[in-house]
Design an enzyme around this catalytic site. Structure first.
Site, PDB file in Angstrom:
ATOM      1  CE  LYS A 186      77.993  39.129 -55.154  1.00  0.00           C
ATOM      2  NZ  LYS A 186      79.218  39.388 -54.331  1.00  0.00           N
ATOM      3  CD  GLU A 225      85.214  42.214 -57.914  1.00  0.00           C
ATOM      4  OE1 GLU A 225      85.411  43.445 -57.919  1.00  0.00           O
ATOM      5  OE2 GLU A 225      84.400  41.665 -57.147  1.00  0.00           O
ATOM      6  CD  GLU A 283      83.069  40.108 -51.046  1.00  0.00           C
ATOM      7  OE1 GLU A 283      84.122  40.160 -50.364  1.00  0.00           O
ATOM      8  OE2 GLU A 283      82.559  41.120 -51.560  1.00  0.00           O
ATOM      9  CG  ASP A 314      78.813  44.245 -50.672  1.00  0.00           C
ATOM     10  OD1 ASP A 314      79.181  44.308 -51.865  1.00  0.00           O
ATOM     11  OD2 ASP A 314      79.436  43.592 -49.808  1.00  0.00           O
ATOM     12  CB  SER A 315      79.031  47.817 -55.227  1.00  0.00           C
ATOM     13  OG  SER A 315      77.893  47.311 -55.908  1.00  0.00           O
ATOM     14  CG  ASP A 325      76.638  41.300 -52.588  1.00  0.00           C
ATOM     15  OD1 ASP A 325      76.868  40.114 -52.886  1.00  0.00           O
ATOM     16  OD2 ASP A 325      77.175  42.264 -53.160  1.00  0.00           O
TER      17      ASP A 325
END
Length: 273
Positions: free
Chosen positions: A118, A187, A120, A49-50, A88
């Site tokens: 993925k 991270e 978070e 999602d970056s 993501d």
């Protein structure tokens, strides 16, 4: 092309089985051309999602939508044949409930053809991870600096630099691993903490700003190619594509203005009658 001649794509089970083995290579990709390059060397291609910041110029990953992730995920999956494509789940698509998470994860896997998602999160997301895995959704976890939580973290700050922070981060990692995640991104945490987590959990750790002891590493491709300008401390520049692109564009502009381009070899002559 027969099925015997097709390259076998790596699965989440393959990645999980690499714990303690040769380090895993992971890179982000958001477009088909870049994905083809990454697929030649990486075990994991992450549609991160970056892309919100790298591709769309957003200030954070928070505004990224499912639609964005789906479209880029489709492009990346079509362009790859061997790496595991992980996509993501964007902010707001999984935190509300286990059911919301499954509904949106299933949508992303169906629409993109990716092999895993993925998400978070800390210990509080373990129940959601277990719910997804039990229903056939492979999950990569993500602890330490979690960019979707930038508003509560107070910015993009390294985590675990004080030993007082360690127990909570270790508990997060162990809970996500115990819930059935096949790997875990760690991270921007202190190097000794990343090593501690890697030694404690039974699934591969994928470091980004963590430790060389991690079971693999991931970087944002555009960062390591020198395309994004200012980057975090943990990024090593492996190229200067922005500089090369700038030089190419300047040369093009000069040749257009001097009428050197297009040349004879770039235009079409009349056919002989």
């Amino acid at each position: 092309m027969s099925s015997q001649n097709r390259t076998t794509r790596l699965t989440s089970l393959d990645i999980r089985g690499r714990k303690g083995g040769e380090p895993l290579v992971a890179l982000t990709a958001y477009t088909a051309p870049m994905a083809r390059i990454v697929d030649e060397v990486a075990e994991i291609t992450l549609v991160g999602d970056s892309l919100g910041m790298v591709v769309y110029g957003l200030d954070s990953t928070v505004p990224v939508t499912l639609e964005m992730m789906s479209l880029h995920g489709q492009a990346v999956t079509r362009a790859t044949t061997r790496s595991l494509v992980v996509i993501d789940m964007p902010f707001g698509s999984y935190e509300e409930s286990r059911e919301q998470a499954f509904r949106n994860a299933a949508r992303l896997l169906k629409e993109t053809g990716a092999g895993a998602v993925k998400l978070e999160g800390s210990l509080r997301m373990a129940e959601t991870v277990r719910f997804l895995v039990e229903r056939g959704v492979p999950v990569m976890g993500h602890v330490g600096l979690t960019p979707q939580a930038v508003n509560t973290l107070g910015g993009y700050k390294a985590q675990g630099r004080s030993k007082a922070e360690w127990p909570a981060i270790i508990a997060d990692a162990m809970a996500i691993a115990d819930a059935g995640a096949f790997s875990l991104v760690v991270e921007a945490v202190a190097e000794p903490l990343a090593a501690e987590i890697t030694g404690r959990i039974a699934i591969p750790t994928i470091g980004i700003g963590a430790s060389a002891i991690c079971d693999g590493q991931v970087l944002v491709l555009d960062d390591m190619l020198g395309l994004t300008g200012r980057v975090p401390k943990f990024v090593k520049a492996y190229g200067d594509l922005a500089g090369q692109a700038r030089e190419a564009v300047q040369t093009y502009a000069a040749e257009v203005r001097s009428r050197q381009f297009p040349g004879e070899q770039h235009v079409y002559a009349l056919k002989a009658e």
